[in-house]
Motif scaffolding. Structure first.
Motif, PDB file in Angstrom:
ATOM      1  N   LYS A   1       6.689   8.707  -5.937  1.00  0.00           N
ATOM      2  CA  LYS A   1       5.193   7.971  -6.286  1.00  0.00           C
ATOM      3  C   LYS A   1       5.132   6.939  -5.709  1.00  0.00           C
ATOM      4  O   LYS A   1       3.793   6.573  -5.036  1.00  0.00           O
TER       5      LYS A   1
ATOM      6  N   THR B   1      13.562  15.253  -4.232  1.00  0.00           N
ATOM      7  CA  THR B   1      12.755  16.010  -5.198  1.00  0.00           C
ATOM      8  C   THR B   1      12.252  17.352  -4.697  1.00  0.00           C
ATOM      9  O   THR B   1      11.468  17.951  -5.479  1.00  0.00           O
TER      10      THR B   1
ATOM     11  N   HIS C   1       4.151   7.021  -1.923  1.00  0.00           N
ATOM     12  CA  HIS C   1       2.647   7.647  -1.553  1.00  0.00           C
ATOM     13  C   HIS C   1       1.817   6.413  -1.962  1.00  0.00           C
ATOM     14  O   HIS C   1       1.027   6.229  -1.316  1.00  0.00           O
ATOM     15  N   GLN C   2       2.211   5.731  -3.040  1.00  0.00           N
ATOM     16  CA  GLN C   2       1.331   4.679  -3.425  1.00  0.00           C
ATOM     17  C   GLN C   2       1.232   3.596  -1.991  1.00  0.00           C
ATOM     18  O   GLN C   2       0.440   2.922  -1.899  1.00  0.00           O
TER      19      GLN C   2
ATOM     20  N   SER D   1       4.933  -2.280  -2.754  1.00  0.00           N
ATOM     21  CA  SER D   1       4.863  -0.638  -3.175  1.00  0.00           C
ATOM     22  C   SER D   1       6.257  -0.288  -2.520  1.00  0.00           C
ATOM     23  O   SER D   1       6.961   0.628  -2.904  1.00  0.00           O
TER      24      SER D   1
ATOM     25  N   ALA E   1      10.126   8.703  -9.381  1.00  0.00           N
ATOM     26  CA  ALA E   1       9.495   7.538  -9.208  1.00  0.00           C
ATOM     27  C   ALA E   1       9.468   7.037  -7.971  1.00  0.00           C
ATOM     28  O   ALA E   1       8.268   6.582  -7.414  1.00  0.00           O
TER      29      ALA E   1
END
Length: 565
Positions: free
Chosen positions: A66, A92, A69-70, A48, A63
């Motif tokens: 995200k 972002t 955070h994953q 990840s 992306a």
């Protein structure tokens, strides 16, 4: 071999693919690894983090955010998460996460901070956030133990951020640190081109080539401003690089484009075209490896969505936008020429290719394809978006001072501009599409310009640009001034008067002498606009004869109307 034994090898394969620039392959391997590991497993967390890194390198900050955070949810080490989350949060505009990252960063040891700052700067560069990347490096550059490579990297970022003067300090320090290394000298060539010090730039490039005739970067930059002054030893080195199948793609591309420009000056247009084509093939292969292929369907979908978002006619009511002018159009259509003409006026300040409007368009969701949804967001946020744009400018626009934003790709954002700034002047720069295509084929564009290395891709993008501009003419009728490059070159004064009249500016003869403007220029036309108006760039495509038949055919097949030959 057990599944657990295979994981480290697959992670290493991901790293090798990413470092070699094969980002699509690296992303695919990463996602396969994530899908094959249970959440919470160490391999899932490591993959990840790697995925977030790859997405940052590909320029997809949302992306990457995200994926970071994953990675955190999967139990990845806090330092690894910090590395990938911070640049994604900055890009972002996730201020809460960015603040948390900075607080965590302050608790790190100095050596850890140095490694992370370099990584952040590299990834922010991948995201085209050059000013942010340069700022991130400032603590390292200010250190008494500053590294030569850090200083040169910061200077390169400042040049990309359109801050040529600010690059002086790190370059001067790097040269004092090690006068024999060429990195700082190469950056100085680019800086002097941007500042309009062309003879100094030529002298700097020749000095590098005197030390190393095989310096492809020095030869490439010299070919942009004075290809006829390339030393024969440098020409031989370019030819050898172009013929070397094992040379890296970036070097082969630079050599091909440089040789093409040199052969043009010698009147050998057939060989020039072959050299340009070789350079572009290398660039197209490089782009494909990095996941930057041109996507016809995606571009068409963007145009379709904008047409749905901006369905109705926009009425120019209110005073917002007085003193603002936006020059839009295809890159290489003459936007820099029009910008320099206007910037020569005593009441005009140019901000060059200003990146703020595209950022606001992304926040505004202009491609949502739903006019009601967009209008609801606009009602809630228009004042904030106007303020963000205006606060990003160096001066306040008004009746006595015009600010010119000449980002060509704002042709995507004409509807948003008209809604936020109904009194702004929108100028559409136009040029024979064959000359636009050829000019694009001759130059090295950033990777984000995915259409320039292939005539079919170029023709498709040009057609979509034309389709969207035709739509804007129905949405904001009478508010877009078209200026044709060929008319400016053939008879400059009438075109200048039309420009000034549209902008509400009084006549200023200085606009006819735009080449005397010594302000820094940061576009691919930075060398040309230092010359007086010249006619050899109009109808240049004719000199290539049958070699441009594929371009003409692609344009016609895409529905682009061509002017008479």
């Amino acid at each position: 071999m057990s599944q657990s034994d295979k994981v480290p090898r697959r992670i290493e394969s991901v790293r090798r693919a990413a470092e070699s620039g094969a980002l699509d392959d690296a992303e695919r391997l990463c996602r396969e690894l994530i899908d094959g590991c249970p959440a919470g497993a160490a391999a899932h967390a490591e993959a990840s983090v790697a995925l977030a890194d790859i997405l940052l390198r590909k320029g997809d900050a949302a992306a990457a955010f995200k994926a970071a955070h994953q990675a955190a949810s999967s139990g990845a080490p806090a330092l690894d998460v910090l590395s990938v989350l911070a640049p994604a949060a900055i890009a972002t505009d996730a201020r809460h996460e960015a603040g948390q990252c900075m607080a965590q960063f302050q608790r790190l040891a100095p050596q850890q901070q140095a490694r992370i700052l370099m990584y952040w700067a590299e990834r922010l560069e991948d995201l085209y956030m050059f000013a942010h990347a340069a700022s991130v490096l400032q603590p390292l550059a200010d250190s008494p133990q500053a590294d030569y490579d850090v200083l040169v990297f910061q200077a390169q970022l400042l040049l990309k951020a359109h801050r040529a003067d600010a690059a002086d300090a790190p370059l001067a320090r790097a040269v004092r640190m090690d006068p024999e290394r060429v990195g700082a000298h190469l950056a100085r060539v680019r800086q002097r081109i941007q500042l309009g010090r062309i003879e100094d730039a030529v002298a700097s490039a020749l000095a590098v080539l005197a030390r190393d005739a095989a310096s492809t970067p020095a030869a490439a930059m010299l070919s942009e401003i004075a290809p006829e002054r390339l030393p024969e030893a440098a020409v031989a080195a370019l030819e050898a690089t172009l013929d070397d199948a094992d040379a890296d793609l970036e070097s082969r591309a630079a050599a091909g484009l440089a040789m093409g420009r040199l052969l043009e000056t010698r009147g050998d247009h057939e060989r020039a075209f072959d050299a340009f084509a070789a350079g572009n093939r290398a660039l197209k292969r490089r782009a494909a490896r990095r996941g930057h292929d041109y996507d016809h369907e995606s571009v068409e979908a963007s145009v379709d969505a904008l047409q749905k978002t901006f369905l109705d006619r926009i009425d120019a009511t209110g005073d917002d936008g007085i003193g603002l002018a936006f020059i839009v159009g295809m890159p290489r259509s003459g936007t820099t020429l029009l910008d320099r003409i206007l910037a020569a006026h005593r009441q005009v300040v140019s901000v060059g290719e200003h990146a703020m409007m595209p950022a606001i368009a992304e926040r505004a969701g202009t491609e949502c394809g739903d006019s009601r949804q967009f209008e609801a967001g606009l009602a809630a946020s228009a004042d904030r978006w106007r303020s963000q744009y205006l606060s990003s400018l160096p001066h306040k626009p008004g009746a006595d001072r015009m600010i010119v934003d000449k980002l060509p790709l704002n042709f995507w954002n004409v509807g948003l501009i008209a809604r936020l700034f109904p009194r702004a002047v929108i100028i559409h720069a136009c040029r024979d599409p064959r000359d636009v295509g050829l000019s694009s084929f001759r130059l090295r564009f950033p990777d984000a310009f995915r259409y320039v290395n292939d005539f079919n891709d170029f023709a498709h993008y040009y057609a979509q640009h034309s389709r969207l501009m035709a739509h804007w003419l129905t949405v904001v009728p009478g508010s877009i001034l078209r200026i044709d490059y060929e008319q400016v070159v053939d008879s400059i004064e009438p075109s200048v008067r039309r420009l000034l009249d549209a902008c509400g500016l009084p006549w200023d003869p200085a606009c006819l002498k735009f080449s005397e403007n010594r302000e820094a220029v940061y576009t691919l036309s930075m060398g040309q606009v230092r010359r007086e108006l010249y006619r050899d760039a109009t109808r240049r495509w004719r000199r290539y004869g049958d070699r441009l038949a594929d371009l003409e055919r692609a344009l016609e097949d895409s529905g682009v109307e061509l002017p008479p030959a």
